[in-house]
Design a protein around this motif. Structure first.
Motif, mmCIF file in Angstrom:
data_model
loop_
_atom_site.group_PDB
_atom_site.id
_atom_site.type_symbol
_atom_site.label_atom_id
_atom_site.label_comp_id
_atom_site.label_asym_id
_atom_site.label_seq_id
_atom_site.Cartn_x
_atom_site.Cartn_y
_atom_site.Cartn_z
ATOM 1 N N ARG A 72 0.857 -1.196 0.000
ATOM 2 C CA ARG A 72 0.000 0.000 0.000
ATOM 3 C C ARG A 72 0.889 1.240 0.000
ATOM 4 N N LEU A 73 0.616 2.141 -0.952
ATOM 5 C CA LEU A 73 1.452 3.326 -1.108
ATOM 6 C C LEU A 73 0.649 4.617 -0.959
ATOM 7 N N SER A 74 1.310 5.630 -0.438
ATOM 8 C CA SER A 74 0.870 7.014 -0.582
ATOM 9 C C SER A 74 1.881 7.636 -1.522
ATOM 10 N N TYR A 75 1.392 8.196 -2.645
ATOM 11 C CA TYR A 75 2.307 8.620 -3.700
ATOM 12 C C TYR A 75 1.989 10.024 -4.169
ATOM 13 N N ALA A 76 3.037 10.838 -4.343
ATOM 14 C CA ALA A 76 2.889 12.194 -4.866
ATOM 15 C C ALA A 76 3.440 12.236 -6.287
ATOM 16 N N ASP A 77 2.623 12.706 -7.255
ATOM 17 C CA ASP A 77 3.100 12.767 -8.628
ATOM 18 C C ASP A 77 3.969 14.002 -8.836
ATOM 19 N N ALA A 78 4.402 14.243 -10.084
ATOM 20 C CA ALA A 78 5.317 15.347 -10.371
ATOM 21 C C ALA A 78 4.719 16.704 -10.006
ATOM 22 N N ARG A 120 -2.486 4.154 -3.328
ATOM 23 C CA ARG A 120 -2.417 3.063 -4.302
ATOM 24 C C ARG A 120 -2.220 1.726 -3.595
ATOM 25 N N VAL A 121 -2.774 0.685 -4.187
ATOM 26 C CA VAL A 121 -2.497 -0.688 -3.779
ATOM 27 C C VAL A 121 -1.831 -1.345 -4.978
ATOM 28 N N VAL A 122 -0.611 -1.828 -4.798
ATOM 29 C CA VAL A 122 0.165 -2.289 -5.946
ATOM 30 C C VAL A 122 0.704 -3.694 -5.724
ATOM 31 N N GLU A 123 0.973 -4.355 -6.868
ATOM 32 C CA GLU A 123 1.588 -5.680 -6.874
ATOM 33 C C GLU A 123 2.984 -5.529 -7.497
ATOM 34 N N PRO A 124 4.039 -5.485 -6.672
ATOM 35 C CA PRO A 124 5.386 -5.196 -7.170
ATOM 36 C C PRO A 124 5.882 -6.221 -8.187
#
Length: 239
Positions: A152-158, A165-169
């Protein structure tokens, strides 16, 4: 004998005696130093991940697991310098940087001859700026990749916009000095790249992630022509 050479020699002395333990007194006599110095050296080896251990009681002492140590490594001076430069490039913001440092310490302890001098001289001439990637974020990414789990990510774009986000690495991409986590994004239902220094929080989960082909996730993107670094080819093809 300087301390670096003595640390290497201690490892070799314990390896030669393994699995029989060796007392601190015997090691002190062997290297003509005090028992306190030997104790400090053995503690330093433990802290760098060398598998030395102490046993108490009758017949006790210090021993090492020979299966978990390196034999003497005979690098050329150029090879040792290349290793130092590569490890310097893997600064604290790079994935697995902590493990790279302990691996480097083990390799340095096993080097002999002119290679050791070349590595030491070059290492004294390299500096780096502080890392920007938060250590907990990097650790969570490392764990998810190693264990194959959902993240589970907290992500800041450019533009600075944050999203969850919930991601599958699937893997890691390095380009222009930056590191990216390549993953299947469940939120966007597509492959995405997440720059590590823009991940503001990362929480590992216990959920196993389905396997994803890294090249397939990169297809159609600006990184579609990314290739495995040639230096990693022997590792990737090793049995």
């Amino acid at each position: 004998m300087n301390r670096t050479a003595r640390l290497y020699a201690l490892v070799e002395e314990l390896r030669a005696a393994a699995p029989r333990p060796v007392t601190v007194a015997a090691l002190a006599a062997r290297f003509e130093v005090s028992a306190r110095t030997v104790q400090r050296d053995l503690q330093a080896l433990m802290e760098t991940g060398v598998p030395v251990r102490a046993t108490t009681g009758r017949g006790g002492g210090w021993s090492i697991d020979p299966a978990m140590t390196l034999p003497p490594v005979r690098f050329t001076a150029d090879e040792a310098s290349a290793l130092v430069a590569a490890l310097a490039a893997a600064d604290a913001s790079a994935p697995y940087a902590g493990a790279a440092r302990t691996a480097a310490q083990k390799i340095a302890a096993s080097m002999t001859g002119p290679a050791t001098v070349a590595a030491q001289e070059l290492a004294a001439r390299i500096v780096t700026l502080p890392a920007r990637t938060a250590q907990p974020v990097r650790a969570a990414v490392e764990r998810a990749l190693t264990d194959g789990t959902v993240l589970r990510l907290s992500y800041a774009d450019a533009a600075g916009r944050e999203s969850e986000r919930v991601v599958e690495p699937a893997g890691l991409l390095t380009a222009d000095g930056k590191w990216y986590l390549i993953a299947w994004c469940r939120t966007r239902r597509a492959g995405r790249g997440f720059r590590l220094d823009r991940i503001t929080a990362a929480t590992p989960t216990a959920e196993q992630a389905p396997p994803h082909d890294l090249a397939a996730l990169l297809a159609g993107s600006s990184a579609a022509d990314a290739a495995r670094p040639t230096a990693l080819a022997p590792l990737a093809t090793a049995p």
